[in-house]
Design an enzyme around this catalytic site. Structure first.
Site, PDB file in Angstrom:
ATOM      1  N   HIS A 160       0.714  -2.691  -4.626  1.00 54.25           N
ATOM      2  CA  HIS A 160       1.169  -1.740  -5.637  1.00 54.25           C
ATOM      3  C   HIS A 160       1.631  -2.492  -6.878  1.00 54.25           C
ATOM      4  O   HIS A 160       2.505  -3.341  -6.809  1.00 54.25           O
ATOM      5  CB  HIS A 160       2.311  -0.870  -5.090  1.00 54.25           C
ATOM      6  CG  HIS A 160       1.812   0.258  -4.234  1.00 54.25           C
ATOM      7  ND1 HIS A 160       2.551   1.382  -3.973  1.00 54.25           N
ATOM      8  CD2 HIS A 160       0.633   0.441  -3.612  1.00 54.25           C
ATOM      9  CE1 HIS A 160       1.842   2.211  -3.219  1.00 54.25           C
ATOM     10  NE2 HIS A 160       0.680   1.652  -2.968  1.00 54.25           N
ATOM     11  N   TYR A 187      10.164   7.554  -7.318  1.00 52.35           N
ATOM     12  CA  TYR A 187      11.614   7.652  -7.136  1.00 52.35           C
ATOM     13  C   TYR A 187      12.096   8.781  -8.040  1.00 52.35           C
ATOM     14  O   TYR A 187      12.022   8.661  -9.274  1.00 52.35           O
ATOM     15  CB  TYR A 187      12.303   6.340  -7.546  1.00 52.35           C
ATOM     16  CG  TYR A 187      12.082   5.194  -6.580  1.00 52.35           C
ATOM     17  CD1 TYR A 187      10.905   4.450  -6.595  1.00 52.35           C
ATOM     18  CD2 TYR A 187      13.072   4.845  -5.660  1.00 52.35           C
ATOM     19  CE1 TYR A 187      10.713   3.394  -5.710  1.00 52.35           C
ATOM     20  CE2 TYR A 187      12.889   3.778  -4.770  1.00 52.35           C
ATOM     21  CZ  TYR A 187      11.708   3.067  -4.803  1.00 52.35           C
ATOM     22  OH  TYR A 187      11.522   2.024  -3.932  1.00 52.35           O
TER      23      TYR A 187
HETATM   24  C1  DHB Z   1      10.532   2.777   1.518  1.00 51.44           C
HETATM   25  C2  DHB Z   1      11.853   2.512   1.723  1.00 51.44           C
HETATM   26  C3  DHB Z   1      12.638   2.164   0.663  1.00 51.44           C
HETATM   27  O1  DHB Z   1      13.930   1.881   0.854  1.00 51.44           O
HETATM   28  C4  DHB Z   1      12.124   2.077  -0.613  1.00 51.44           C
HETATM   29  O2  DHB Z   1      12.936   1.768  -1.649  1.00 51.44           O
HETATM   30  C5  DHB Z   1      10.796   2.307  -0.810  1.00 51.44           C
HETATM   31  C6  DHB Z   1       9.996   2.657   0.265  1.00 51.44           C
HETATM   32  C7  DHB Z   1       9.688   3.170   2.656  1.00 51.44           C
HETATM   33  O3  DHB Z   1      10.209   3.320   3.769  1.00 51.44           O
HETATM   34  O4  DHB Z   1       8.479   3.362   2.470  1.00 51.44           O
END
Ligand code: DHB
Ligand code: FAD
Length: 392
Positions: free
Chosen positions: A76, A202
């Protein structure tokens, strides 16, 4: 009492930190034992981290346990931030020249266990009554019972890789603990549906934070922020999907493909650091020494950074009789740990609903607008997310 066996390093805990440390020691020809409270199936099935920094990827590759990760991991080059209806892409590759890899912690523990199987490592799962003693003596003692039978190991060093609730940290005298607890947790759902977007989203919303993540092109991982006292049983799949949709920008919510959850759990949010990370013959690594809220995806990555430093220091001490790196171990790790604590706390604060006042929400809005308008601000986020340099 059964006779004690001699090993150079006794490792408590077979999470990613313990398994990786054991593997690195094995490659250096150092004898070790791992004692783990849970069953192997339990450890391998625990759904947790999903995002690997380049440093963690490089370490797994350098130790020749990265082949499946290279094949199946998803590269990514950025993430998306959403604030109510608005969206902003943070382009890691353009801002830092780096990317992250999506590869589940479940897969990493499986790969490491298979590697250990291939060399017949001594890993005792379902160990009960694990105790440490003699930490300031010439040899430390690690004991446990296995199916009711007592086992004793005499160790040059003990690595406490037993997570936040383990027995190692409480064995350290004179520990200083720094902690921040948040009134929230993450309710996570794993689902065999295609991810809603090609990159992680997010989302900061009036109703609370949400995260759209994934494990593969056909497996999604979603989270919503919930109150710390919430119970998983009160969250039907329908309630979860409704809440997730309500927190996402409308066009994203419209694209969300839902399905039956295959795992659902709540993880509390916590910031925690124990100092120092060593005492006599005991050295802590990973969640045993520090916890970050999951927002920055730093926990597993920090654990691997600790283990990289610890394996090198143990090799110098045991092979070259040079304990200088070991003496500096805590100091070396904590510098970087505190920077990850800062980032995880900040990223949590700008995206989560932690205060019920309009001032806090307006500050979050200002953070988002500032990020949207400033390449410098985006670079600061990106360089922390992809991982700061190791141990400098
Ligand atoms: C995931 C967990 C996280 O804490 C994060 O910041 C991004 C992805 C996950 O479990 O995919
Ligand atoms: P653990 O994984 O906790 O392993 C410790 C082991 O010790 C366990 O197997 C435990 O059973 C064992 N143990 C405990 N007590 C004893 C005892 N008394 N005797 C013997 N054994 C014992 N991190 C990231 O980097 N990226 C992410 O995307 C990310 N997402 C996350 C999402 C969620 C929902 C959660 C909960 C965590 C996430 N993390 C993430 C954090 C990451 O999962 C942890 O930091 C990581 O598991 C730490 O590894 P560890 O080996 O130090 O500890």
């Amino acid at each position: 009492m059964a006779a004690a066996l001699d090993v150079e390093v006794g490792i408590v805990g077979a999470g990613p930190a313990g398994l990786m440390l054991g593997w690195m020691l094995a490659r250096a020809g150092i004898s070790f034992v791992i004692v783990e409270r849970q069953s192997r199936a339990h450890v391998e099935g625990r759904i947790r981290a999903g995002v690997l920094e380049q440093g963690a990827v490089d370490l797994l590759n350098a130790c020749e346990v990265g082949a499946r990760m290279q094949r199946e991991g998803l590269v990514h080059d950025g993430i998306e931030l959403a604030c109510d209806a608005e969206r902003l892409r943070i382009d890691f590759r353009a801002l830092t020249g780096k990317s992250v890899l999506i590869y589940g912690q479940t897969e990493i523990t499986r790969d490491l266990n298979l590697a250990h199987d291939s060399i017949g490592s001594r890993i005792h799962y379902e160990a009960a009554q694990v105790t440490l003693a003699g930490l300031t003596d010439a040899r430390a003692a690690l004991s446990c019972t296995l199916a009711g039978e007592a086992l004793h190991f005499r160790c040059r060093f003990i690595a406490g890789c037993d997570g936040f609730h383990g027995v190692s940290r409480p064995a350290i005298a004179g520990l200083r603990e720094h902690e921040r607890v948040y009134p929230s947790g993450w309710l996570g759902v794993l689902c065999d549906t295609p991810p809603v977007a090609p990159e992680l989203i997010y989302a900061s919303h009036e109703r609370g934070f949400a995260l759209c993540s994934m494990r593969s092109p056909t497996r999604s991982r979603y989270y919503v922020q919930v109150g710390v006292d919430e119970r998983v049983d009160d969250w039907s799949d329908q309630r979860f999907w409704d809440e997730l949709r309500a927190r996402l920008p409308r066009d994203v919510a419209a694209r969300l493909v839902t399905g039956p959850s295959i795992e659902k759990s709540i993880a509390p949010l916590r910031s925690f650091v124990a100092e120092p990370m060593q005492y006599g013959r005991l050295l802590l690594a990973g969640d045993a020494a520090h916890i970050v809220p999951p927002t920055g995806a730093k926990g597993l990555n920090l654990a691997f950074a600790d283990v990289e430093a610890l394996a090198a220091a143990l090799c110098a001490a045991l092979r070259d009789d040079d304990e200088a790196a070991l003496a500096r171990y805590s100091e070396t790790c904590l510098k970087r740990v505190w920077k990850a604590e800062r980032f995880s706390w900040w990223f949590t604060a700008i995206t989560h609903r932690l205060h019920d006042d309009s001032f806090a929400r307006r500050l979050q809005r200002a953070e988002f607008d500032y990020l949207a308008s400033s390449r410098a601000a985006q670079t600061a986020l990106a360089e922390n997310y992809v991982g700061l340099p190791r141990h400098v």
